[in-house]
Design a protein around this motif. Structure first.
Motif, PDB file in Angstrom:
ATOM      1  N   GLN A  83       1.135  -1.199   0.051  1.00  0.00           N
ATOM      2  CA  GLN A  83      -0.117   0.093  -0.111  1.00  0.00           C
ATOM      3  C   GLN A  83       1.091   1.316  -0.270  1.00  0.00           C
ATOM      4  O   GLN A  83       2.430   1.490   0.339  1.00  0.00           O
ATOM      5  CB  GLN A  83      -0.697   0.192   0.959  1.00  0.00           C
ATOM      6  CG  GLN A  83      -1.890  -0.871   0.800  1.00  0.00           C
ATOM      7  CD  GLN A  83      -2.954  -0.740   0.649  1.00  0.00           C
ATOM      8  OE1 GLN A  83      -3.128  -0.733  -0.635  1.00  0.00           O
ATOM      9  NE2 GLN A  83      -4.251   0.513   0.735  1.00  0.00           N
ATOM     10  N   HIS A 101       2.072   4.757   0.800  1.00  0.00           N
ATOM     11  CA  HIS A 101       2.468   5.557   2.382  1.00  0.00           C
ATOM     12  C   HIS A 101       3.077   6.882   2.229  1.00  0.00           C
ATOM     13  O   HIS A 101       4.537   6.808   1.243  1.00  0.00           O
ATOM     14  CB  HIS A 101       2.830   4.289   3.586  1.00  0.00           C
ATOM     15  CG  HIS A 101       4.459   4.184   3.255  1.00  0.00           C
ATOM     16  ND1 HIS A 101       4.779   2.566   2.498  1.00  0.00           N
ATOM     17  CD2 HIS A 101       5.653   4.610   3.773  1.00  0.00           C
ATOM     18  CE1 HIS A 101       5.767   2.565   2.740  1.00  0.00           C
ATOM     19  NE2 HIS A 101       6.091   3.825   3.422  1.00  0.00           N
ATOM     20  N   VAL A 125     -11.022  11.718  -1.698  1.00  0.00           N
ATOM     21  CA  VAL A 125     -10.097  11.063   0.038  1.00  0.00           C
ATOM     22  C   VAL A 125     -11.281  12.021   0.513  1.00  0.00           C
ATOM     23  O   VAL A 125     -10.958  10.644   1.428  1.00  0.00           O
ATOM     24  CB  VAL A 125      -9.122  12.430   0.723  1.00  0.00           C
ATOM     25  CG1 VAL A 125      -8.799  12.112   1.439  1.00  0.00           C
ATOM     26  CG2 VAL A 125      -8.215  12.463  -1.172  1.00  0.00           C
ATOM     27  N   GLY A 135     -13.041   7.893  -0.355  1.00  0.00           N
ATOM     28  CA  GLY A 135     -12.276   6.294  -0.478  1.00  0.00           C
ATOM     29  C   GLY A 135     -10.701   6.716   0.227  1.00  0.00           C
ATOM     30  O   GLY A 135     -10.204   7.215   1.550  1.00  0.00           O
ATOM     31  N   ASP A 136      -9.874   5.252   0.624  1.00  0.00           N
ATOM     32  CA  ASP A 136      -8.834   5.862   1.133  1.00  0.00           C
ATOM     33  C   ASP A 136      -7.452   6.542   0.954  1.00  0.00           C
ATOM     34  O   ASP A 136      -7.037   6.498  -0.809  1.00  0.00           O
ATOM     35  CB  ASP A 136      -7.971   3.842   0.763  1.00  0.00           C
ATOM     36  CG  ASP A 136      -6.791   3.907   1.668  1.00  0.00           C
ATOM     37  OD1 ASP A 136      -5.761   4.542   2.672  1.00  0.00           O
ATOM     38  OD2 ASP A 136      -5.789   3.368   1.025  1.00  0.00           O
ATOM     39  N   PRO A 137      -7.508   7.338   2.296  1.00  0.00           N
ATOM     40  CA  PRO A 137      -6.806   8.452   1.200  1.00  0.00           C
ATOM     41  C   PRO A 137      -5.262   8.269   0.880  1.00  0.00           C
ATOM     42  O   PRO A 137      -5.147   9.619   0.157  1.00  0.00           O
ATOM     43  CB  PRO A 137      -7.138   9.340   2.839  1.00  0.00           C
ATOM     44  CG  PRO A 137      -7.971   8.861   3.419  1.00  0.00           C
ATOM     45  CD  PRO A 137      -7.883   7.917   3.180  1.00  0.00           C
ATOM     46  N   GLN A 138      -4.776   7.674   1.148  1.00  0.00           N
ATOM     47  CA  GLN A 138      -3.102   7.553   0.810  1.00  0.00           C
ATOM     48  C   GLN A 138      -3.163   6.907  -1.293  1.00  0.00           C
ATOM     49  O   GLN A 138      -2.465   7.353  -1.344  1.00  0.00           O
ATOM     50  CB  GLN A 138      -2.879   6.169   0.978  1.00  0.00           C
ATOM     51  CG  GLN A 138      -2.723   6.530   2.542  1.00  0.00           C
ATOM     52  CD  GLN A 138      -1.162   7.854   3.418  1.00  0.00           C
ATOM     53  OE1 GLN A 138      -0.055   7.478   2.350  1.00  0.00           O
ATOM     54  NE2 GLN A 138      -1.787   8.821   3.788  1.00  0.00           N
ATOM     55  N   LEU A 139      -4.315   5.776  -1.307  1.00  0.00           N
ATOM     56  CA  LEU A 139      -4.165   5.097  -2.724  1.00  0.00           C
ATOM     57  C   LEU A 139      -4.881   6.779  -3.369  1.00  0.00           C
ATOM     58  O   LEU A 139      -4.450   6.611  -4.689  1.00  0.00           O
ATOM     59  CB  LEU A 139      -5.417   3.991  -2.708  1.00  0.00           C
ATOM     60  CG  LEU A 139      -4.754   3.104  -2.184  1.00  0.00           C
ATOM     61  CD1 LEU A 139      -5.991   1.751  -2.060  1.00  0.00           C
ATOM     62  CD2 LEU A 139      -3.667   2.234  -3.291  1.00  0.00           C
ATOM     63  N   TYR A 152       2.126   5.521  -7.917  1.00  0.00           N
ATOM     64  CA  TYR A 152       2.193   4.488  -7.547  1.00  0.00           C
ATOM     65  C   TYR A 152       2.636   3.120  -8.958  1.00  0.00           C
ATOM     66  O   TYR A 152       2.891   3.473  -9.837  1.00  0.00           O
ATOM     67  CB  TYR A 152       0.561   4.471  -7.441  1.00  0.00           C
ATOM     68  CG  TYR A 152      -0.161   4.737  -8.453  1.00  0.00           C
ATOM     69  CD1 TYR A 152      -0.874   3.983  -9.694  1.00  0.00           C
ATOM     70  CD2 TYR A 152      -0.426   6.063  -9.275  1.00  0.00           C
ATOM     71  CE1 TYR A 152      -1.123   4.093 -10.803  1.00  0.00           C
ATOM     72  CE2 TYR A 152      -1.697   6.081 -10.531  1.00  0.00           C
ATOM     73  CZ  TYR A 152      -1.584   5.545 -11.028  1.00  0.00           C
ATOM     74  OH  TYR A 152      -2.127   5.102 -12.387  1.00  0.00           O
TER      75      TYR A 152
END
Length: 76
Positions: free
Chosen positions: A3, A5, A42, A45-49, A58
């Motif tokens: 993931q 980070h 954001v 969903g998942d903020p990091q993704l 990515y």
């Protein structure tokens, strides 16, 4: 695939500007409608993704093949 980070974001000017950082270094500045769309994603969903996708930082799954490509050989 691990993931993402290390991403963070900061809202400025009442939310009309968003600065995305990666490990403390500015990566992208979003303004206006793009900043608003980013903040919606954001929140949903998942903020990091989301931040990894918006910054283009990515993994795409082709790193192993790219490393083996002749143009990337170190024997030039």
């Amino acid at each position: 695939m691990p993931q993402p980070h290390g991403f963070a974001y900061e809202q400025r000017d009442g939310g009309t500007t968003v600065v995305i950082t990666h490990h403390g270094r500015p990566v992208t500045i979003l303004r206006g409608s793009r900043a608003a769309r980013f903040l919606q994603e954001v929140a949903a969903g998942d903020p990091q993704l989301v931040m990894a996708r918006w910054t283009g930082n990515y993994k795409r799954g082709n790193e192993r093949f790219a490393r083996e490509h002749p143009r990337n050989s170190r024997s030039l």
